[in-house]
Design an enzyme around this catalytic site. Structure first.
Site, short mmCIF file in Angstrom:
data_model
loop_
_atom_site.label_atom_id
_atom_site.label_comp_id
_atom_site.label_asym_id
_atom_site.label_seq_id
_atom_site.Cartn_x
_atom_site.Cartn_y
_atom_site.Cartn_z
CG ASP A 21 -1.42 1.46 1.54
OD1 ASP A 21 -1.86 1.93 0.31
OD2 ASP A 21 -2.09 1.72 2.69
CG ASP A 29 -1.36 1.11 -3.97
OD1 ASP A 29 -0.31 1.22 -4.32
OD2 ASP A 29 -1.46 1.71 -2.99
CG ASP A 98 -7.70 -12.67 -12.81
OD1 ASP A 98 -8.35 -13.77 -13.05
OD2 ASP A 98 -7.20 -12.87 -11.95
CG ASP A 200 -12.63 -15.87 -12.78
OD1 ASP A 200 -11.94 -16.49 -11.68
OD2 ASP A 200 -13.89 -15.63 -12.63
CG ASP A 316 -10.12 -18.40 -5.61
OD1 ASP A 316 -10.45 -17.22 -4.94
OD2 ASP A 316 -10.28 -18.54 -6.67
#
Length: 541
Positions: A21, A29, A98, A200, A316
């Protein structure tokens, strides 16, 4: 076997909101990624996969996209992204992003139009069905995150379909206008210079014809791998992908090696590679006989015809040393052992941020500490059945996606050097002992071991193109195999248990180069006794 740059790549996954960050708002970010590119480069990786940073209400950490052409404020802006891409290329690395096109956010303008009225031109961009005669959902399907794939819309008195959260309606890929809009979006990003896509849940695009009730709704495998999917992917290849030198990897659950080859066969003109989930979805903890069987079956099904991936954790799935190793007494040894498997088994290796320093999963004390929408929905569903709250929490902890989403541990200072603000999710309290600075200061650390693994992969073609010959297949604790390509031969010997074991196999290693060993104090490497979680790698050239 055809040789390609992406087959020889090692991929580093950046979950940017938990990486670094730079604004003090507690959320990582894209500028934070830029600041750490030299660190990533020092590992030796070739490709960086960045999780979604598009405009989003953030119900599912960016996998609910409301604008495919804009960068969410939390991540930065388009100028920052373009600088990130430029800086990655300047360091001779590549970037894949992605591609989330099974569903959008319910706040996407397309869906807002679609739900506005039955006769709206975009109504058919999503999947709408009438209720059954009794007013219930069109079928008994379960979604990943909720008990039903259907959500009722009071205004238009129909149900819309969602494979994931209620806020993530599925696009209707049967509509050619939808497909063309997605292809336009893909060209937009490819023309900016990105190097490919991680796609995805790409095999969920085609739905089961007729949407019939199923006998076992809890299995949810009916959501993917349905007839028509290969028509969509062949069209995507023809319209977009064949015109760029890019790397594509499909997230493809519910597939066998035979199915997988249909997606990534070198004669298929669909995708380059895939993630299958027979390990990360189907094995709660390490089951070595099953793991060996999975690796052998996928090798036999794919070798020479298509390319697999090797990973044991990602955003995940719980961190590999906690789920598949021993994150206590043998944390460093088992982290190195598991990393050795990822980088020496057939397939493209993936390193998830923090894996290279042995970051562990978490054990938060209350459900309020968790933010994973899948876990929270499942917790509420089970508690509503009358189950004990503490029991449900303990049951869900190990597989919570938050295990891998805690902030990157850079040093032992406040908030592990991740942020000067309040982190969006709690840190793992062990950051004072496990962090990048500590790893860089220790010549025997997991980081430098990974660095060696990656450098050897670049040096020896056997690790990319070699065959795979498992031995001691019935041993309950030792995993061992040869790999061979042209004049190179590799032997991996791994003791995947907390106990000492004997490597009882006749092989002359006197003429071999001793390539890797995960114990700092090397013992007699010709000796057959293996320490707990010890791994050795030998090379003949």
């Amino acid at each position: 076997m055809e040789q390609k740059w992406w087959k020889e790549a090692v991929v580093y996954q950046v979950y940017w909101r938990s990486f670094n960050d730079t604004t003090g708002n507690g959320i990582g970010d894209l500028q934070g990624v830029i600041e750490k590119l030299d660190y990533i480069k020092s590992l030796g990786v070739d490709v960086i996969w960045v999780n979604p940073f598009f405009e989003s209400p953030d119900k599912d950490n960016g996998y609910d996209i409301s604008n495919y052409y804009a960068v969410m404020d939390k991540a930065g802006d388009m100028e920052t992204f373009e600088r990130l891409l430029e800086e990655i290329h300047r360091r001779d690395m590549k970037l894949i992003m992605d591609l989330v096109v099974n569903h959008t956010s319910d706040q996407h303008p397309w869906f807002k139009e679609s739900r506005s009225s039955i006769d709206n031109p975009k109504r058919d961009w999503y999947i709408w069905k009438d209720p059954k005669e009794d007013g219930s959902a069109p079928n008994n399907w379960r979604s990943y995150f909720t008990p039903s794939t259907w959500e009722y819309d009071e205004k238009t008195q129909q149900y819309y379909f969602h494979s994931f959260a209620i806020e993530q309606p599925d696009l209707n890929w049967e509509n050619p206008e939808v497909r063309e809009e997605i292809y336009n979006m893909m060209r937009f990003w490819l023309d900016k210079g990105i190097d490919g896509f991680r796609m995805d849940v790409i095999n969920l695009l085609a739905k089961l014809e007729g949407y019939p009730d199923v006998e076992e709704p809890e299995t949810i495998n009916y959501l993917g791998n349905n007839p028509g999917i290969h028509n969509y992917l062949k069209e995507m290849y023809k319209e977009v992908l064949q015109h760029y030198d890019v790397f594509t990897v499909g997230e493809i659950p519910f597939v066998t090696p035979e199915d997988g080859l249909l997606y990534v066969g070198e004669d298929r003109q669909e995708l380059n590679t895939l993630f299958h989930f027979e390990v990360c979805d189907d094995m709660v903890q390490m089951d070595l006989p099953r793991f060996k069987e999975i690796q052998k079956r996928w090798y036999e099904g794919m070798f020479g015809r298509g390319t697999n991936s090797q990973f044991l954790n990602n955003h995940d799935h719980t961190r590999l040393v906690t789920r598949f190793g021993n994150d206590n007494e043998y944390r460093e040894e088992s982290a190195k052992l598991l990393g050795t498997l990822i980088h020496t088994l057939p397939g493209i290796p993936y390193v998830f941020q923090g894996e290279e320093i042995g970051m562990t999963g978490v054990d938060f004390p209350t459900i309020e500490d968790y933010q994973d929408i899948a876990m929270l929905n499942k917790y509420n569903e089970e508690v509503e059945k009358g189950r004990d709250e503490a029991e449900v929490l303990e049951e869900l902890k190990l597989l919570s996606r938050d295990n891998s989403r805690t902030p990157m541990q850079w040093n032992d200072r406040e908030n592990a050097g991740f942020t000067t603000g309040n982190p969006w999710i709690k840190l793992n309290p062990n950051y004072s002992d496990i962090n990048v600075q500590q790893a860089l200061d220790d010549k025997n650390s997991i980081f430098y071991y990974y660095q060696d693994l990656i450098s050897f992969r670049k040096k020896y073609k056997v690790l990319t193109y070699g065959d795979y010959q498992p031995i001691l297949e019935d041993h309950p604790a030792i995993y061992s195999y040869f790999r061979e390509y042209e004049n190179e031969k590799l032997l991996v010997v791994a003791n995947m248990s907390d106990e000492e074991n004997v490597f009882d196999y006749s092989v002359d290693t006197s003429s071999a180069e001793f390539l890797l060993h995960n114990y700092a104090n090397e013992n007699d490497l010709s000796y057959s006794k293996l320490n707990p979680h010890e791994v050795r790698v030998y090379l003949w050239t």
